[in-house]
Design a protein around this motif. Structure first.
Motif, mmCIF file in Angstrom:
data_model
loop_
_atom_site.group_PDB
_atom_site.id
_atom_site.type_symbol
_atom_site.label_atom_id
_atom_site.label_comp_id
_atom_site.label_asym_id
_atom_site.label_seq_id
_atom_site.Cartn_x
_atom_site.Cartn_y
_atom_site.Cartn_z
ATOM 1 N N ALA A 240 0.830 -1.208 0.000
ATOM 2 C CA ALA A 240 0.000 0.000 0.000
ATOM 3 C C ALA A 240 0.867 1.261 0.000
ATOM 4 O O ALA A 240 0.558 2.237 -0.701
ATOM 5 C CB ALA A 240 -0.927 0.000 1.211
ATOM 6 N N VAL A 241 1.935 1.260 0.764
ATOM 7 C CA VAL A 241 2.850 2.409 0.775
ATOM 8 C C VAL A 241 3.481 2.592 -0.605
ATOM 9 O O VAL A 241 3.604 3.718 -1.112
ATOM 10 C CB VAL A 241 3.935 2.228 1.854
ATOM 11 N N ALA A 242 3.870 1.476 -1.227
ATOM 12 C CA ALA A 242 4.428 1.557 -2.580
ATOM 13 C C ALA A 242 3.405 2.137 -3.555
ATOM 14 O O ALA A 242 3.744 2.922 -4.450
ATOM 15 C CB ALA A 242 4.877 0.173 -3.050
ATOM 16 N N THR A 243 2.144 1.768 -3.367
ATOM 17 C CA THR A 243 1.074 2.289 -4.228
ATOM 18 C C THR A 243 0.922 3.792 -4.044
ATOM 19 O O THR A 243 0.804 4.546 -5.025
ATOM 20 C CB THR A 243 -0.256 1.596 -3.902
ATOM 21 N N LEU A 244 0.910 4.237 -2.799
ATOM 22 C CA LEU A 244 0.762 5.666 -2.530
ATOM 23 C C LEU A 244 1.920 6.463 -3.122
ATOM 24 O O LEU A 244 1.721 7.536 -3.701
ATOM 25 C CB LEU A 244 0.669 5.898 -1.020
ATOM 26 N N LEU A 245 3.124 5.950 -2.983
ATOM 27 C CA LEU A 245 4.286 6.644 -3.551
ATOM 28 C C LEU A 245 4.195 6.711 -5.076
ATOM 29 O O LEU A 245 4.479 7.744 -5.681
ATOM 30 C CB LEU A 245 5.570 5.936 -3.123
ATOM 31 N N ALA A 246 3.768 5.589 -5.680
ATOM 32 C CA ALA A 246 3.633 5.574 -7.136
ATOM 33 C C ALA A 246 2.552 6.543 -7.597
ATOM 34 O O ALA A 246 2.705 7.223 -8.621
ATOM 35 C CB ALA A 246 3.310 4.160 -7.618
ATOM 36 N N ALA A 247 1.460 6.617 -6.833
ATOM 37 C CA ALA A 247 0.359 7.517 -7.205
ATOM 38 C C ALA A 247 0.776 8.975 -7.105
ATOM 39 O O ALA A 247 0.345 9.813 -7.905
ATOM 40 C CB ALA A 247 -0.853 7.249 -6.308
ATOM 41 N N LEU A 248 1.625 9.280 -6.138
ATOM 42 C CA LEU A 248 2.013 10.665 -5.911
ATOM 43 C C LEU A 248 3.182 11.105 -6.782
ATOM 44 O O LEU A 248 3.254 12.277 -7.184
ATOM 45 C CB LEU A 248 2.380 10.862 -4.438
ATOM 46 N N LEU A 249 4.096 10.178 -7.092
ATOM 47 C CA LEU A 249 5.353 10.575 -7.719
ATOM 48 C C LEU A 249 5.465 10.228 -9.195
ATOM 49 O O LEU A 249 6.343 10.761 -9.880
ATOM 50 C CB LEU A 249 6.529 9.916 -6.971
ATOM 51 N N ARG A 250 4.581 9.342 -9.702
ATOM 52 C CA ARG A 250 4.707 8.916 -11.093
ATOM 53 C C ARG A 250 3.408 9.166 -11.850
ATOM 54 O O ARG A 250 2.334 9.226 -11.245
ATOM 55 C CB ARG A 250 5.048 7.420 -11.168
ATOM 56 N N PRO A 251 3.486 9.293 -13.170
ATOM 57 C CA PRO A 251 2.261 9.402 -13.963
ATOM 58 C C PRO A 251 1.429 8.130 -13.806
ATOM 59 O O PRO A 251 1.988 7.041 -13.635
ATOM 60 C CB PRO A 251 2.772 9.556 -15.405
ATOM 61 N N PRO A 252 0.097 8.234 -13.836
ATOM 62 C CA PRO A 252 -0.759 7.049 -13.697
ATOM 63 C C PRO A 252 -0.423 6.002 -14.759
ATOM 64 O O PRO A 252 -0.209 6.324 -15.924
ATOM 65 C CB PRO A 252 -2.171 7.615 -13.908
ATOM 66 N N SER A 253 -0.349 4.746 -14.335
ATOM 67 C CA SER A 253 -0.045 3.651 -15.257
ATOM 68 C C SER A 253 -0.643 2.368 -14.709
ATOM 69 O O SER A 253 -1.250 2.352 -13.634
ATOM 70 C CB SER A 253 1.470 3.488 -15.416
ATOM 71 N N ARG A 254 -0.448 1.287 -15.445
ATOM 72 C CA ARG A 254 -0.953 -0.009 -14.998
ATOM 73 C C ARG A 254 -0.244 -0.486 -13.723
ATOM 74 O O ARG A 254 -0.718 -1.401 -13.059
ATOM 75 C CB ARG A 254 -0.792 -1.057 -16.098
ATOM 76 N N THR A 255 0.890 0.127 -13.407
ATOM 77 C CA THR A 255 1.581 -0.249 -12.173
ATOM 78 C C THR A 255 0.694 -0.001 -10.963
ATOM 79 O O THR A 255 0.679 -0.817 -10.024
ATOM 80 C CB THR A 255 2.888 0.555 -12.035
ATOM 81 N N LEU A 256 -0.047 1.093 -10.966
ATOM 82 C CA LEU A 256 -0.973 1.375 -9.863
ATOM 83 C C LEU A 256 -1.999 0.262 -9.723
ATOM 84 O O LEU A 256 -2.281 -0.211 -8.621
ATOM 85 C CB LEU A 256 -1.683 2.712 -10.091
ATOM 86 N N PHE A 257 -2.564 -0.141 -10.852
ATOM 87 C CA PHE A 257 -3.550 -1.214 -10.853
ATOM 88 C C PHE A 257 -2.957 -2.496 -10.271
ATOM 89 O O PHE A 257 -3.550 -3.137 -9.396
ATOM 90 C CB PHE A 257 -4.039 -1.438 -12.284
#
Length: 280
Positions: A240-257
């Motif tokens: 979940a922490v990795a998800t939050l960091l990805a959501a805040l720091l990177r453009p939206p992508s399938r990685t979030l999913f």
């Protein structure tokens, strides 16, 4: 592609298989005998087939506009009449098999499926699109406990954990299709929140669900529950922490999913493990 193959592809086979496997695992965690686990799995499988196929039948006009290559009904590989027939037969089969497991299981499964069909029919395009997921996934753990020879509704904490899992699934499941949905007028809650906020809220929901499982299961066999639940809880938090960091720091992508779905699977495993220890 044969008609059965096209219908299977229209049923959203990935989620259908995962939900069926989760039902089987929850049946095992509730201490059901093998025959009842098989009946439970078949009932849930039939129900999920009805939900997936009816969804694609309803969405066929929009999918044609969006030129979706992954939608057999929209592509004409199977007719609407055949799709609706398959969806209704699957629904009747799900309810019949549920009735064999008891009146409580029948009522709970009927409510869960009614909620899912309501999402397909109209709620998916409203701000209340998350409600069917809260209802259906909240009920879901009780499908196993209500299938027992001495049926009982699952403890309240499992309802909350299930609802949290459902929220995460809904908020992330549509992320890969946001642009296509917007082009065809589908604007549910995740579309209104946007991909970053949806992923962040989903991650928080999974953590909240993990906390509920951890604290709710603590009243049982403390030593076993604590060790298992803490392990899964730690996994949920890390992802979940990795998800939050990805959501805040990177453009939206399938990685979030993928990250949120991984956290959701860990939460589901935590729920199954906790239920198994409590069952005996």
């Amino acid at each position: 592609m044969s008609t059965p193959g096209a219908l299977w592809r229209s049923s959203h086979p990935g989620p259908t298989s995962i939900v069926t496997a989760l039902a089987s695992a929850l049946g095992w965690s509730a201490g059901l005998d093998p025959a009842r686990i098989v009946l439970l799995a078949l009932a849930v499988l039939a129900g999920q087939l009805s939900v997936g196929i009816s969804n694609d039948a309803i969405d066929a006009p929009r999918d044609r506009i969006a030129s979706r290559p992954d939608k057999p009904i929209a592509r004409g590989e199977v007719t609407l009449a055949v799709a609706w027939g398959a969806a209704l037969v699957s629904l009747a089969t799900a309810l019949t098999l549920s009735a064999l497991l008891g009146a409580g299981m029948l009522a709970a499964h009927a409510l869960a499926l009614g909620s899912a069909w309501a999402y397909n029919a109209w709620l998916k395009s409203t701000p209340a699109s998350i409600v069917p997921f809260l209802v259906s996934f909240g009920i879901f753990p009780s499908l196993a406990t209500l299938s027992a020879p001495q049926p009982a509704v699952a403890p309240g904490w499992t309802w909350i954990a299930g609802a949290a899992l459902g929220a995460a699934v809904h908020l992330t499941n549509v992320l890969p299709d946001l642009d296509q949905d917007a082009a065809t007028g589908v604007r549910g809650l995740p579309h209104r929140l946007g991909p970053r906020v949806s992923a962040a809220v989903a991650a928080c929901a999974v953590v909240a669900g993990a906390v509920v499982v951890l604290t709710g299961s603590a009243g049982g066999e403390a030593s076993g529950v604590s060790a298992i639940s803490w392990a899964f809880f730690a996994g949920v938090v890390v992802v979940a922490v990795a998800t939050l960091l990805a959501a805040l720091l990177r453009p939206p992508s399938r990685t979030l999913f993928r990250l949120v779905m991984l956290a959701a699977l860990l939460l589901a495993a935590q729920l199954v493990a906790a239920g198994r220890v409590l069952a005996g």
